[in-house]
Enzyme design. Structure first.
Site, PDB file in Angstrom:
ATOM      1  N   ASP A 133      -2.642  -9.906 -10.318  1.00 34.25           N
ATOM      2  CA  ASP A 133      -1.191  -9.968 -10.488  1.00 34.25           C
ATOM      3  C   ASP A 133      -0.847 -10.704 -11.786  1.00 34.25           C
ATOM      4  O   ASP A 133      -1.573 -11.609 -12.211  1.00 34.25           O
ATOM      5  CB  ASP A 133      -0.542 -10.717  -9.325  1.00 34.25           C
ATOM      6  CG  ASP A 133      -0.694  -9.990  -8.004  1.00 34.25           C
ATOM      7  OD1 ASP A 133      -0.814  -8.749  -8.014  1.00 34.25           O
ATOM      8  OD2 ASP A 133      -0.690 -10.670  -6.955  1.00 34.25           O
ATOM      9  N   ASP A 156      -2.456  -5.145 -10.767  1.00 33.15           N
ATOM     10  CA  ASP A 156      -1.801  -5.020  -9.470  1.00 33.15           C
ATOM     11  C   ASP A 156      -0.298  -5.227  -9.659  1.00 33.15           C
ATOM     12  O   ASP A 156       0.344  -4.494 -10.403  1.00 33.15           O
ATOM     13  CB  ASP A 156      -2.407  -6.010  -8.478  1.00 33.15           C
ATOM     14  CG  ASP A 156      -2.063  -5.684  -7.026  1.00 33.15           C
ATOM     15  OD1 ASP A 156      -1.396  -4.661  -6.791  1.00 33.15           O
ATOM     16  OD2 ASP A 156      -2.460  -6.443  -6.140  1.00 33.15           O
ATOM     17  N   ASP A 160       4.673 -10.552  -7.614  1.00 33.24           N
ATOM     18  CA  ASP A 160       4.502 -10.409  -6.170  1.00 33.24           C
ATOM     19  C   ASP A 160       4.833 -11.726  -5.475  1.00 33.24           C
ATOM     20  O   ASP A 160       4.387 -12.803  -5.904  1.00 33.24           O
ATOM     21  CB  ASP A 160       3.065  -9.999  -5.826  1.00 33.24           C
ATOM     22  CG  ASP A 160       2.802  -8.521  -6.085  1.00 33.24           C
ATOM     23  OD1 ASP A 160       3.726  -7.834  -6.583  1.00 33.24           O
ATOM     24  OD2 ASP A 160       1.682  -8.059  -5.816  1.00 33.24           O
ATOM     25  N   ARG A 213       8.245  -0.045  -6.258  1.00 36.15           N
ATOM     26  CA  ARG A 213       8.308  -1.461  -5.864  1.00 36.15           C
ATOM     27  C   ARG A 213       9.247  -2.257  -6.783  1.00 36.15           C
ATOM     28  O   ARG A 213       8.804  -3.101  -7.550  1.00 36.15           O
ATOM     29  CB  ARG A 213       6.924  -2.096  -5.830  1.00 36.15           C
ATOM     30  CG  ARG A 213       5.975  -1.426  -4.862  1.00 36.15           C
ATOM     31  CD  ARG A 213       4.657  -2.175  -4.757  1.00 36.15           C
ATOM     32  NE  ARG A 213       3.769  -1.530  -3.797  1.00 36.15           N
ATOM     33  CZ  ARG A 213       2.549  -1.947  -3.504  1.00 36.15           C
ATOM     34  NH1 ARG A 213       2.064  -3.022  -4.098  1.00 36.15           N
ATOM     35  NH2 ARG A 213       1.819  -1.297  -2.613  1.00 36.15           N
TER      36      ARG A 213
END
Length: 321
Positions: A133, A156, A160, A213
């Site tokens: 991330d 990724d 997050d 997302r």
């Protein structure tokens, strides 16, 4: 000139209105406030988010110095000068402000991990080519402000937020050249930790040609997705799953086939409430009949939906604070 006088001059110059209602910083006239000095939305609650001490400042130019400064127990401001190549995830301790110098400073090759900490500000940083991330917020971390960053091409997620973290604002970031942008709630079986938490405000971000997302939400209620600009998004804009409650308000969707969806992957569906989103060559928002989305607990004045594109493209990303 004193800091107070400089702040007053800036506010007068852009005709901004920042309201304080019941001790809570309101989101006021956001179109004129691309460089807020403190966070709006959820990060302004729960005691607020002030970051590290402005009187203890360290400037770093190498990976080793950056790692040491981020993990120090001292409340301090860490100035990142240059694009620093790192490996893996660097842990950020509580009471830190991490801020880039100029418009091109930041991190490449790795990312920042906030785990079980409190009161962190991440601003004006470039994130590139993370091996995991770019920014990972987890394990009941609270009061985080992620603002005016430029994030792209990670392995990724770009930003997050998971595992019971709470009271977070993600504002004025530009995300591009990436697939899975922002996850909120990491798995369908983590409801015992996530329910009642994961309260996040996403405001004035630019999702520029990313795929999905923006965010993808589990369990959290409410989540506030306000005045963001979505341009040329591949799969979907906002996803609500696992009975989450997401308020998608006055965003600007341009060339987005699915602005909102109430189910994705193997997750159970969630709830979405939409209000006055502006759409150009975009599809219809998905909502659920009888959807339950909790009230937003702070006062704010949203920007007119048709102004969002111009405001966000002018103000999002690095070099704007």
């Amino acid at each position: 000139m004193s800091a107070r006088r400089r702040r007053k001059t800036l506010i007068s110059a852009v005709s901004a209105t920042v309201l304080v209602v019941g001790g809570m910083l309101a989101v006021g006239q956001l179109e004129a406030s691309a460089a807020e000095s403190s966070p709006v939305g959820f990060a302004s609650l729960n005691g607020g988010t002030s970051g590290g001490s402005s009187s203890t400042v360290v400037t770093v130019t190498s990976a080793s110095a950056l790692k040491t400064a981020l993990s120090a127990s001292t409340s301090q401001t860490v100035r990142v000068n240059g694009l620093i190549s790192i490996s893996g995830m660097y842990n950020v301790a509580s009471n830190k402000t991490v801020i880039g110098v100029g418009s091109g400073s930041g991190i490449t090759g790795g990312g920042l991990n906030l785990s079980g900490v409190r009161n962190v500000i991440i601003r004006n940083l470039v994130f590139r080519n993370a091996s995991d991330d770019s920014i990972n917020v987890q394990s009941s971390t609270t009061n985080v402000w992620i603002d005016h960053n430029d994030l792209a091409n990670g392995y990724d997620g770009l930003i997050d937020i998971k595992r019971g973290s709470d009271f977070i604002t993600v504002s004025w970031n530009r995300l591009h050249d990436h697939d899975k942008s922002m996850l909120l709630g990491h798995s369908d079986d983590n409801g015992s930790q996530d329910l009642g938490h994961l309260r996040v405000t996403y405001v004035h971000n630019w999702f520029d040609g990313t795929n999905q997302r923006h965010p993808r939400v589990r369990f959290a209620n409410p989540v506030h997705v306000l005045n963001n600009y979505y341009s040329n998004v591949g799969s979907y804009g906002v996803a609500s799953t696992e009975n989450a409650g997401v308020f998608v308000e006055r965003n600007y969707f341009e060339n987005v086939k699915n602005p909102t969806v109430t189910q994705t992957g193997d997750s159970d569906p969630g709830n979405i409430k939409v209000l006055n989103n502006y759409k150009v060559n975009s599809g219809t928002e998905q909502v659920r009949n009888g959807a339950s989305v909790a009230a937003i607990p702070y006062s704010y004045t949203p920007e007119a939906n048709d102004k969002v594109k111009a405001t966000v493209t002018a103000g999002a990303g690095t070099g704007k604070i």
